[in-house]
Design a protein around this motif. Sequence first.
Motif, PDB file in Angstrom:
ATOM      1  N   SER A   1      -5.333   4.111 -20.865  1.00  0.00           N
ATOM      2  CA  SER A   1      -4.081   4.766 -21.224  1.00  0.00           C
ATOM      3  C   SER A   1      -3.028   3.710 -21.523  1.00  0.00           C
ATOM      4  CB  SER A   1      -3.612   5.648 -20.063  1.00  0.00           C
ATOM      5  OG  SER A   1      -2.254   6.005 -20.262  1.00  0.00           O
ATOM      6  N   PRO A   2      -2.234   3.903 -22.565  1.00  0.00           N
ATOM      7  CA  PRO A   2      -1.171   2.927 -22.859  1.00  0.00           C
ATOM      8  C   PRO A   2      -0.227   2.719 -21.680  1.00  0.00           C
ATOM      9  CG  PRO A   2      -1.432   4.474 -24.669  1.00  0.00           C
ATOM     10  CD  PRO A   2      -2.289   4.991 -23.541  1.00  0.00           C
ATOM     11  N   SER A   3      -0.143   3.725 -20.810  1.00  0.00           N
ATOM     12  CA  SER A   3       0.793   3.623 -19.685  1.00  0.00           C
ATOM     13  C   SER A   3       0.148   3.075 -18.414  1.00  0.00           C
ATOM     14  CB  SER A   3       1.383   5.001 -19.380  1.00  0.00           C
ATOM     15  OG  SER A   3       0.359   5.888 -18.969  1.00  0.00           O
ATOM     16  N   HIS A   4      -1.078   2.596 -18.525  1.00  0.00           N
ATOM     17  CA  HIS A   4      -1.771   2.066 -17.339  1.00  0.00           C
ATOM     18  C   HIS A   4      -0.981   0.905 -16.732  1.00  0.00           C
ATOM     19  CE1 HIS A   4      -4.740   0.695 -14.598  1.00  0.00           C
ATOM     20  NE2 HIS A   4      -5.134  -0.343 -15.313  1.00  0.00           N
ATOM     21  N   HIS A   5      -0.659   1.027 -15.433  1.00  0.00           N
ATOM     22  CA  HIS A   5       0.172   0.032 -14.754  1.00  0.00           C
ATOM     23  C   HIS A   5      -0.645  -1.004 -14.000  1.00  0.00           C
ATOM     24  CE1 HIS A   5       3.620   2.383 -15.739  1.00  0.00           C
ATOM     25  NE2 HIS A   5       4.393   1.955 -14.770  1.00  0.00           N
ATOM     26  N   GLY A   6      -1.967  -0.905 -14.039  1.00  0.00           N
ATOM     27  CA  GLY A   6      -2.792  -1.720 -13.158  1.00  0.00           C
ATOM     28  C   GLY A   6      -3.216  -0.859 -11.979  1.00  0.00           C
TER      29      GLY A   6
ATOM     30  N   SER B   1       0.836  -1.202   0.000  1.00  0.00           N
ATOM     31  CA  SER B   1       0.000   0.000   0.000  1.00  0.00           C
ATOM     32  C   SER B   1       0.869   1.250   0.000  1.00  0.00           C
ATOM     33  CB  SER B   1      -0.982  -0.004   1.170  1.00  0.00           C
ATOM     34  OG  SER B   1      -0.314   0.245   2.364  1.00  0.00           O
ATOM     35  N   ALA B   2       2.020   1.185   0.670  1.00  0.00           N
ATOM     36  CA  ALA B   2       2.928   2.335   0.655  1.00  0.00           C
ATOM     37  C   ALA B   2       3.537   2.528  -0.724  1.00  0.00           C
ATOM     38  CB  ALA B   2       4.036   2.141   1.683  1.00  0.00           C
ATOM     39  N   THR B   3       3.706   1.444  -1.453  1.00  0.00           N
ATOM     40  CA  THR B   3       4.320   1.509  -2.776  1.00  0.00           C
ATOM     41  C   THR B   3       3.317   1.934  -3.838  1.00  0.00           C
ATOM     42  OG1 THR B   3       5.783  -0.294  -2.133  1.00  0.00           O
ATOM     43  CG2 THR B   3       5.629   0.193  -4.483  1.00  0.00           C
ATOM     44  N   TYR B   4       2.095   1.453  -3.712  1.00  0.00           N
ATOM     45  CA  TYR B   4       1.153   1.621  -4.807  1.00  0.00           C
ATOM     46  C   TYR B   4       0.042   2.624  -4.542  1.00  0.00           C
ATOM     47  CZ  TYR B   4       3.483  -2.575  -6.369  1.00  0.00           C
ATOM     48  OH  TYR B   4       4.433  -3.477  -6.749  1.00  0.00           O
ATOM     49  N   ASP B   5       0.159   3.416  -3.471  1.00  0.00           N
ATOM     50  CA  ASP B   5      -0.906   4.387  -3.253  1.00  0.00           C
ATOM     51  C   ASP B   5      -0.890   5.482  -4.304  1.00  0.00           C
ATOM     52  OD1 ASP B   5       0.482   6.256  -0.423  1.00  0.00           O
ATOM     53  OD2 ASP B   5       1.188   5.952  -2.449  1.00  0.00           O
ATOM     54  N   ILE B   6       0.131   5.443  -5.148  1.00  0.00           N
ATOM     55  CA  ILE B   6       0.162   6.382  -6.262  1.00  0.00           C
ATOM     56  C   ILE B   6      -0.288   5.676  -7.543  1.00  0.00           C
ATOM     57  CG2 ILE B   6       1.887   7.986  -5.412  1.00  0.00           C
ATOM     58  CD1 ILE B   6       3.994   6.242  -6.710  1.00  0.00           C
ATOM     59  N   GLY B   7      -0.872   4.503  -7.409  1.00  0.00           N
ATOM     60  CA  GLY B   7      -1.330   3.734  -8.576  1.00  0.00           C
ATOM     61  C   GLY B   7      -2.353   4.512  -9.402  1.00  0.00           C
ATOM     62  N   ASP B   8      -2.665   3.981 -10.554  1.00  0.00           N
ATOM     63  CA  ASP B   8      -3.532   4.751 -11.448  1.00  0.00           C
ATOM     64  C   ASP B   8      -4.773   3.958 -11.848  1.00  0.00           C
ATOM     65  OD1 ASP B   8      -3.358   3.801 -14.537  1.00  0.00           O
ATOM     66  OD2 ASP B   8      -1.475   3.329 -13.528  1.00  0.00           O
ATOM     67  N   TYR B   9      -5.770   4.700 -12.300  1.00  0.00           N
ATOM     68  CA  TYR B   9      -7.025   4.103 -12.753  1.00  0.00           C
ATOM     69  C   TYR B   9      -7.290   4.472 -14.218  1.00  0.00           C
ATOM     70  CZ  TYR B   9      -7.703   3.192  -7.816  1.00  0.00           C
ATOM     71  OH  TYR B   9      -7.538   2.748  -6.530  1.00  0.00           O
ATOM     72  N   HIS B  10      -6.224   4.747 -14.943  1.00  0.00           N
ATOM     73  CA  HIS B  10      -6.359   5.147 -16.352  1.00  0.00           C
ATOM     74  C   HIS B  10      -6.380   3.892 -17.230  1.00  0.00           C
ATOM     75  CE1 HIS B  10      -4.048   8.723 -14.528  1.00  0.00           C
ATOM     76  NE2 HIS B  10      -5.343   8.963 -14.486  1.00  0.00           N
TER      77      HIS B  10
END
Length: 254
Positions: free
Chosen positions: A205-210, A193-202
């Motif tokens: 988008s081609p750059s969507h990381h999950g 959670s500390a690592t991925y709280d900057i995750g995305d919901y795009h």
Amino acid sequence: MDRRHFLNATFASIATTVCPHCIGSAAAQGLGGADAELLCGAASSLRSSQYNRVLTTGNKNLDRALSSEMKKQQKLYVLRPAFYLFTDKIKNAFATTKKFPEFPTSDGSIVYGIELMKEQLARGYWGGAVVAGVLAHEYGHIYQYRSGYFKRMRKLHKTVKFVELHADYMSGYYIGRKYQESGERVNVRTVASATYDIGDYHYNSPSHHGTPVERTIMLKAGFDLHNSNRNLSIDQIAAEGYRTIMKLYFKKRG
Ligand SMILES: [Zn+2]
């Protein structure tokens, strides 16, 4: 050295990241191109002219801790990428196949923004684990490229999502191994959670990381694999990560 001492002694006065943004083209950033490929991360605003690459954090203890961490990861991934920091005010970390002149025989390069590292280490007790997880994720991208998984995962979706989730899985395995060696119990969900709280919901988008939830699931799955089998090679770990993705997203067995 126990973990708290390790953190306090080496990471306290300065802190570092993952590939949260990953929206620029490699060529535009001067980090890819004909002979090199950007494998993860880098904000679109990061241009080669802004990119101030350095070999030190400015803190000897932190430099030693990072060097030690890189050597541990080399053993699992059986790779020797160069490691650089950059001082620009862009919070990101990424892997590239590019070999810089200082290390012409490296297996590509991992580049980490000092601003991002500072922010992560400032998060407290698990800040060092987050940095180690980010490094392991970037190592994972270099491994993917050299093993063929990068192309294989890239073909699965219009975004980079599965490339990223596969790297998260390998990172989870590494985190399990790192803290098993230290004898310390690690709460992998807290680290995730500390690592991925900057995750995305795009999603498109081609750059969507999950999403953060997807990334946490994959990190935890890699961590759990380590708990069940502590002596796997990176080839075996990557194969398990691939199978996990196929099972979760494509309902395929085996
Ligand atoms: Zn990545």
